[in-house]
Motif scaffolding. Structure first.
Motif: not given
Length: 199
Positions: A68-69, A72, A76, A158, A160, A163
């Motif tokens: 993730g980042y 987020c 996340c 953002l 993408s 998950s």
């Protein structure tokens, strides 16, 4: 008699094959267990302290990876909360297998300076990893993860990304993939199923 003996032997072999296939069938989990664990490529990453981290550093323990980042807005932080809860759940259930938890940032441009602070917020022992865009793309492909960073000039964008939570075995191989939603109790149950079938 010889014909009966041959038939019995054939039935015995068939029964053995059936039992063996049943015993080696992957457990049913919220996701899937790979039929054959997949080795990771020889990637060079950096950890939350900026120190080198290589694929072989995943060896010796079970590893839960989430890609993730830090910017987020929702999924996340929620998933990292769930992984921190999973760690506590496994401890409460006295699961003896050693586990480590990694947040892999796919956005090194913005995340590298804040990775340590970010992961420590969820759990002091949670690890953070990142790397070059090419390295992250190679690792993501090996772990059946997808992400896309838009081509933006500024820093307000953002990312993408999938998950899934990826499980590496103590040999550092991709062993299973847990798909959302990630309920800590369910993850704990599924992990114990994977452990029971691990050889």
């Amino acid at each position: 008699m010889a014909g009966i003996a041959c038939a019995a032997a054939a039935l015995g072999v068939a029964a053995w094959l059936f039992v063996d296939a049943r015993d080696t069938a992957p457990p049913e989990i919220g996701g899937y267990v790979l039929a054959k664990p997949r080795p990771l490529p020889a990637v060079d990453l950096v950890d939350e302290h900026g120190a080198p981290f290589r694929a072989e550093d995943f060896a010796g323990h079970w590893s839960f990876l989430y890609f993730g980042y830090t910017y987020c807005p929702d999924v996340c932080p929620l998933t990292l909360v769930e992984l921190a809860a999973l760690k506590k759940q496994l401890a409460a259930e006295r699961v003896s297998a050693r586990t480590e938890y990694y947040f892999v940032s796919v956005d090194p441009k913005r995340d590298t300076p804040r990775l340590l602070e970010y992961v420590a917020y969820f759990d002091p022992e949670m690890r953070g990893l990142t790397g070059s865009p090419d390295t992250l793309a190679e690792l993501a492909q090996a772990t059946e993860t997808v992400f896309d960073i838009p081509e933006e000039d500024g820093d307000n964008y953002l990312v993408s990304h999938s998950s899934n939570v990826v499980l590496l075995d103590p040999n550092g191989r991709v062993h299973a993939v847990f798909t959302p939603p990630h309920d800590p109790a369910t993850l704990a149950t599924d992990f114990t199923k994977v452990l029971a079938g691990y050889r």
